[in-house]
Design an enzyme around this catalytic site. Structure first.
Site, PDB file in Angstrom:
ATOM      1  N   CYS A 141       0.907  -1.004   0.256  1.00 17.84           N
ATOM      2  CA  CYS A 141      -0.391   0.217   0.095  1.00 17.84           C
ATOM      3  C   CYS A 141       0.651   1.918   0.027  1.00 17.84           C
ATOM      4  CB  CYS A 141      -0.944  -0.380   1.167  1.00 17.84           C
ATOM      5  SG  CYS A 141      -2.038   1.570   1.483  1.00 17.84           S
ATOM      6  N   GLU A 179      -4.860  -8.781  -1.758  1.00 17.57           N
ATOM      7  CA  GLU A 179      -5.153  -8.492  -0.277  1.00 17.57           C
ATOM      8  C   GLU A 179      -4.502  -8.038   0.312  1.00 17.57           C
ATOM      9  OE1 GLU A 179      -2.436 -10.347   3.372  1.00 17.57           O
ATOM     10  OE2 GLU A 179      -1.872  -9.357   2.051  1.00 17.57           O
ATOM     11  N   ARG A 223      -4.324 -11.300  13.457  1.00 16.58           N
ATOM     12  CA  ARG A 223      -4.431 -11.030  12.186  1.00 16.58           C
ATOM     13  C   ARG A 223      -5.478 -10.619  11.321  1.00 16.58           C
ATOM     14  NH1 ARG A 223       1.087 -11.015  10.218  1.00 16.58           N
ATOM     15  NH2 ARG A 223       1.375 -10.876   8.182  1.00 16.58           N
ATOM     16  N   ARG A 225      -6.945  -8.821   8.302  1.00 12.73           N
ATOM     17  CA  ARG A 225      -7.155  -8.146   6.801  1.00 12.73           C
ATOM     18  C   ARG A 225      -7.489  -8.149   5.746  1.00 12.73           C
ATOM     19  NH1 ARG A 225      -2.905  -7.213   9.201  1.00 12.73           N
ATOM     20  NH2 ARG A 225      -0.678  -8.191   8.082  1.00 12.73           N
TER      21      ARG A 225
END
Length: 385
Positions: A141, A179, A223, A225
Site C-alpha cells: 500500500c 490481499e 491478524r 486483513r
C-alpha cells in the site's frame, strides 16, 4: 578433505545456502555458522544427528504444479508464495507466472515451488505474462498522493497497485484475489481504497471485499486483513453466486503452534539486556498513558498479536513465557505455523530472513477458503456456457 566434509559442502552448495543459512535451518545454536565452517574445513565433525539433518534436508520442491489442473493463475508480489499455496491446496490450480523482487523471498519460493520468480513487476510488460484464469497479489500500500477527481486507473500511476491494474487490463483474467492490510480502507481518508475500487470496477469487473481474522480460521493469531475478489463481467456469468467463506471460528490456543520450551534452542531466549529494555520501555509508555510495549503469551493464550516483518528485531510483539528464565521469541517454524504454513514447507534462509518473510506473508487457511469459493463460481460459469 574428508568424505563427511565433502558431503556437507556439496549439499550446502546444491541448496545454494550460506553457512549461516544451513546452520539456522538445521537448528544449530547462536554461532552455528562457525560450526558449519569447521565441519567443512575438517576441523571438527558433526554428530550423527546433525549430519543426518543436513543430508536429509529436502532438495525437491514440495509444492510444484499438479500434473493436471483446471485453472491457471499468476502470483504477483508473491513473497514466499503463501497465496499461491492456498490455491495449490485446492489441487485444481497451476501457477504459470510469479513475480517477487526480494532475493531471499525468491530463494524460499524456489525451494518450495521449484520456480524462480521474475523480478521487479514494474519492468515487466503485460504481453510478456502468460494468459491465466486467476490473478493474485498482495500489493504494498502506497500513498496515492497525486489522486485526482476521478480516483480511477490513471490516478494510480506511480503506485504498485497500478501494475496490478495494468496487468488485469491487459490480460483479462476471469478472476482476481488481492490481499492487503485492514487499514487500506481508511488510508488517506478513504481516497486510496476508493481509487482502487473505482479502477477495478472501471475495468469491467464485479468486485467484492471483506475483512477476515486469522484467528477465525483456526490460526491463533490476531491478524486482520482485507480481501478483494473480482470477476470479469464478460467471462463469468455466475459472479453473483460468489460468497466469501464462512469463518469456522473454532477455539484456538497458542500452544497449538508451539514447540516445547525445553526443546527450543537457547538462542531464541532474549538476553538480559533486551529483556530489561523491554520492561523499561513498557513502564515508560504506561506512565505516559500509552499501551505500547512487549506482549507475553503462554500455551493457554487464545491467540497472539499480529506477527510483523520487523519481528526479527526484538520479538516484542510476541514473546513466549518460560518458567524460571527470560521469555523467548518464536522459532521460524512456529512463525510459519502462525501463518498456517504446512510442516513440509521448506525454510532455506537464515532466521532473520525467515521472520521477515513470514511476517510479510498471508494466513494460508484464509486464502484456501476464499480460493474454494472463487473456483466454485468459475465452475458454475463454465457449466452455464
Amino acid at each position: 578433505m574428508s568424505p563427511i566434509a565433502e558431503q556437507i559442502k556439496a549439499k550446502r552448495q546444491r541448496l545454494s545456502m550460506t553457512q549461516k543459512e544451513l546452520a539456522d535451518t538445521i537448528g544449530l545454536g547462536r554461532y552455528g555458522d562457525r560450526t558449519v565452517r569447521r565441519w567443512e574445513c575438517d576441523e571438527s565433525t558433526p554428530s550423527k544427528l546433525e549430519l543426518n539433518a543436513i543430508l536429509k534436508f529436502p532438495e525437491k520442491a514440495p509444492f510444484t504444479n499438479p500434473e493436471k489442473y483446471d485453472y491457471s493463475m499468476i502470483d504477483l508480489f508473491a513473497g514466499i508464495g503463501g497465496t499461491r499455496l492456498g490455491f495449490y491446496q485446492t489441487k485444481r490450480v497451476g501457477n504459470v507466472f510469479s513475480s517477487e523482487w526480494d532475493k531471499f523471498s525468491q530463494k524460499t519460493y524456489q525451494a518450495n515451488f521449484g520456480e524462480m520468480p521474475e523480478g521487479d513487476i514494474t519492468k515487466i510488460q503485460a504481453e510478456d505474462i502468460p494468459d491465466h484464469d486467476i490473478l493474485v497479489g498482495g500489493f504494498p500500500c502506497q500513498a496515492f498522493s497525486q489522486a485526482g477527481k476521478k480516483l480511477g486507473f490513471e490516478d494510480t500511476r506511480g503506485t504498485l497497485f497500478f501494475d496490478v491494474a495494468r496487468i488485469i487490463k491487459g490480460k483479462r483474467p476471469k478472476a482476481f484475489l488481492l490481499e492487503n492490510v485492514k487499514n487500506l480502507k481508511n488510508h488517506d481518508h478513504g481516497r486510496t481504497f476508493k481509487a482502487i475500487m473505482n479502477t477495478l470496477i472501471d475495468l469491467d469487473y464485479n468486485v467484492y471485499y471483506t475483512t477476515f481474522h486469522a484467528r477465525d480460521f483456526g490460526i491463533p493469531q490476531n491478524r486482520e486483513r482485507i480481501y478483494i475478489v473480482g470477476f470479469d463481467k464478460h467471462q463469468v456469468s455466475s459472479h453473483d453466486t460468489f460468497r466469501f467463506p464462512l469463518a469456522p471460528k473454532k477455539e484456538t490456543h497458542v500452544g497449538d503452534i508451539l514447540e516445547p520450551n525445553s526443546s527450543v534452542d537457547e538462542k531464541y531466549t532474549i538476553s538480559d539486556k533486551l529483556w530489561e529494555g523491554h520492561k523499561r520501555r513498557k513502564a515508560e509508555n504506561k506512565a505516559k498513558g500509552n499501551g505500547f510495549g512487549y506482549s507475553i503469551f503462554t500455551a493457554d493464550s487464545p491467540y497472539t498479536n499480529t506477527i510483523s516483518a520487523r519481528y526479527y528485531k526484538d520479538g516484542s510483539e510476541i514473546l513466549i513465557k518460560q518458567e524460571g528464565r527470560n521469555p523467548r521469541k518464536l522459532t521460524p517454524r512456529e512463525a510459519a505455523r502462525l501463518q498456517g504454513f504446512p510442516e513440509n514447507y521448506i525454510i532455506p534462509v537464515s532466521d532473520t530472513q525467515a521472520y521477515k518473510e513470514f511476517g510479510n506473508s498471508v494466513c494460508v487457511p484464509v486464502i484456501h477458503a476464499i480460493a474454494e469459493q472463487v473456483l466454485d463460481v468459475l465452475d458454475h460459469s463454465i457449466g452455464a456456457h
